[in-house]
Write a protein that holds these residues in place. Sequence first.
Motif, PDB file in Angstrom:
ATOM      1  N   PRO A 196      22.805 -27.802  47.343  1.00  0.00           N
ATOM      2  CA  PRO A 196      21.735 -28.669  46.804  1.00  0.00           C
ATOM      3  C   PRO A 196      22.341 -29.786  45.868  1.00  0.00           C
ATOM      4  O   PRO A 196      23.080 -29.685  44.924  1.00  0.00           O
ATOM      5  N   GLY A 197      21.538 -30.996  46.337  1.00  0.00           N
ATOM      6  CA  GLY A 197      22.203 -32.068  45.530  1.00  0.00           C
ATOM      7  C   GLY A 197      23.416 -32.700  46.009  1.00  0.00           C
ATOM      8  O   GLY A 197      23.736 -33.791  45.612  1.00  0.00           O
ATOM      9  N   SER A 198      24.015 -32.270  47.033  1.00  0.00           N
ATOM     10  CA  SER A 198      25.216 -32.590  47.572  1.00  0.00           C
ATOM     11  C   SER A 198      24.906 -33.427  48.801  1.00  0.00           C
ATOM     12  O   SER A 198      23.796 -32.872  49.605  1.00  0.00           O
ATOM     13  N   GLN A 199      25.945 -34.169  49.476  1.00  0.00           N
ATOM     14  CA  GLN A 199      25.714 -34.500  50.914  1.00  0.00           C
ATOM     15  C   GLN A 199      27.001 -34.642  51.465  1.00  0.00           C
ATOM     16  O   GLN A 199      28.101 -34.736  50.970  1.00  0.00           O
ATOM     17  N   PHE A 200      27.183 -34.643  52.871  1.00  0.00           N
ATOM     18  CA  PHE A 200      28.121 -34.582  53.892  1.00  0.00           C
ATOM     19  C   PHE A 200      27.770 -35.674  54.923  1.00  0.00           C
ATOM     20  O   PHE A 200      26.709 -36.206  54.903  1.00  0.00           O
ATOM     21  N   GLU A 201      28.973 -36.225  55.372  1.00  0.00           N
ATOM     22  CA  GLU A 201      29.015 -37.607  56.204  1.00  0.00           C
ATOM     23  C   GLU A 201      29.424 -36.881  57.351  1.00  0.00           C
ATOM     24  O   GLU A 201      30.828 -36.574  57.572  1.00  0.00           O
ATOM     25  N   TRP A 202      28.681 -37.435  58.696  1.00  0.00           N
ATOM     26  CA  TRP A 202      29.416 -37.002  59.992  1.00  0.00           C
ATOM     27  C   TRP A 202      29.640 -38.064  60.517  1.00  0.00           C
ATOM     28  O   TRP A 202      28.986 -39.054  60.667  1.00  0.00           O
ATOM     29  N   THR A 203      30.930 -38.321  61.062  1.00  0.00           N
ATOM     30  CA  THR A 203      31.344 -39.421  61.601  1.00  0.00           C
ATOM     31  C   THR A 203      30.891 -39.255  63.393  1.00  0.00           C
ATOM     32  O   THR A 203      31.286 -38.337  63.838  1.00  0.00           O
ATOM     33  N   VAL A 259      24.090 -36.608  55.665  1.00  0.00           N
ATOM     34  CA  VAL A 259      23.179 -35.441  55.767  1.00  0.00           C
ATOM     35  C   VAL A 259      23.093 -34.928  54.084  1.00  0.00           C
ATOM     36  O   VAL A 259      24.123 -34.463  53.514  1.00  0.00           O
ATOM     37  N   GLU A 260      22.120 -35.065  53.371  1.00  0.00           N
ATOM     38  CA  GLU A 260      21.723 -34.682  52.126  1.00  0.00           C
ATOM     39  C   GLU A 260      21.182 -33.447  51.698  1.00  0.00           C
ATOM     40  O   GLU A 260      20.144 -33.303  52.500  1.00  0.00           O
ATOM     41  N   SER A 261      21.642 -32.341  51.046  1.00  0.00           N
ATOM     42  CA  SER A 261      20.628 -31.205  50.823  1.00  0.00           C
ATOM     43  C   SER A 261      19.759 -31.590  49.613  1.00  0.00           C
ATOM     44  O   SER A 261      20.316 -31.778  48.534  1.00  0.00           O
ATOM     45  N   VAL A 262      18.469 -31.399  49.865  1.00  0.00           N
ATOM     46  CA  VAL A 262      17.707 -31.969  48.864  1.00  0.00           C
ATOM     47  C   VAL A 262      16.413 -30.390  48.771  1.00  0.00           C
ATOM     48  O   VAL A 262      15.355 -30.797  48.052  1.00  0.00           O
ATOM     49  N   GLY A 263      17.099 -29.499  49.034  1.00  0.00           N
ATOM     50  CA  GLY A 263      16.088 -28.271  48.853  1.00  0.00           C
ATOM     51  C   GLY A 263      16.633 -27.692  47.652  1.00  0.00           C
ATOM     52  O   GLY A 263      17.453 -27.702  47.006  1.00  0.00           O
ATOM     53  N   GLU A 264      16.231 -26.199  47.390  1.00  0.00           N
ATOM     54  CA  GLU A 264      16.593 -25.128  46.437  1.00  0.00           C
ATOM     55  C   GLU A 264      17.683 -24.287  46.695  1.00  0.00           C
ATOM     56  O   GLU A 264      18.361 -23.886  45.944  1.00  0.00           O
ATOM     57  N   ALA A 265      18.143 -24.342  47.995  1.00  0.00           N
ATOM     58  CA  ALA A 265      19.131 -23.265  48.619  1.00  0.00           C
ATOM     59  C   ALA A 265      20.142 -24.252  49.401  1.00  0.00           C
ATOM     60  O   ALA A 265      19.825 -25.161  49.921  1.00  0.00           O
ATOM     61  N   GLU A 266      21.310 -23.444  49.472  1.00  0.00           N
ATOM     62  CA  GLU A 266      22.345 -24.352  50.200  1.00  0.00           C
ATOM     63  C   GLU A 266      22.057 -24.404  51.738  1.00  0.00           C
ATOM     64  O   GLU A 266      21.229 -23.503  52.206  1.00  0.00           O
ATOM     65  N   ALA A 267      22.032 -25.579  52.352  1.00  0.00           N
ATOM     66  CA  ALA A 267      21.681 -25.862  53.786  1.00  0.00           C
ATOM     67  C   ALA A 267      22.697 -25.773  54.733  1.00  0.00           C
ATOM     68  O   ALA A 267      23.724 -26.402  54.682  1.00  0.00           O
ATOM     69  N   GLU A 268      22.488 -24.898  55.756  1.00  0.00           N
ATOM     70  CA  GLU A 268      23.582 -24.800  56.788  1.00  0.00           C
ATOM     71  C   GLU A 268      23.017 -25.730  57.993  1.00  0.00           C
ATOM     72  O   GLU A 268      22.161 -25.454  58.668  1.00  0.00           O
TER      73      GLU A 268
END
Length: 275
Positions: A196-203, A259-268
């Motif tokens: 949560p609160g983190s983001q990944f970047e896909w090329t 892709v940004e995680s904006v929920g309460e739990a980690e997102a797969e």
Amino acid sequence: MSNTLRHAKIIPHRSAARGHANHGWLDTYHSFSFADWYNPDFTHFGALRVLNEDRVKANSGFPTHPHRDFEIFSYVLSGELTHTDSTHHKQETVGRGDIQFTTAGTGVTHAEYNYGRDPVHFLQIWAIPWRRGLAPRYGWGRYADDDKRAGFVALLSPLKGGVDATAEQEKAAEPVIPGTIAIHADFVMSAGIIAPGSQFEWTVGGKATEATKRKVYVHLPMTKGGKAKVRLDGREDGVLEEGDGAFVDNINAGDKLVVESVGEAEAEVVVLDTA
């Protein structure tokens, strides 16, 4: 976060719009037309033909059945899944985070069974190969969650040699992206686990393709009881909840999809990138 892909078109595919069937031993959701469920709006997306999110109860599974001329793979989210087939591959049990892959080609029979005490939750995915009549083949891979928590991890990428691969290249089954499973399509699959609160970047294209125009399908599996949520490209209309997917079109190889995680739990998050 501002959007950086103004030229791209992002259309959510909501979980409620998926096909659904509960057979008792199998609870399945279909993102694309499958079995008795048909929706003309959801037939395929590039080479992506099937994306089923399945839960199979303990001591049950898919009995031996035939396939041909598809690339078929399963990504396990929880539990264990045992695969047997007619490619002289007698049995393989895969677990959390693993992927198993079959080139059906000229024809295979296989079975997938849950011999465990707990349900198995997995994604069953089919891709359309670049040509028919391929020799059947089986493969599998194991990919650590810790790596997926650091960024998107590529799981599948095109076979070196492409549609004109030689017999030697087919036998070697070497993928364009090292460490992945080779697929007979201009198709890259990756997965990431975003806090949560983190983001990944896909090329886009995974740096594995010469095809400029791409299509990307993003899927957020139902793993956290509804507590996971992601946002694509900073767009408020690009927020996905568990079970949702999104069609990302009018996008080019080399573009960066955030892709940004904006929920309460980690997102797969699973990314399926195709020509």
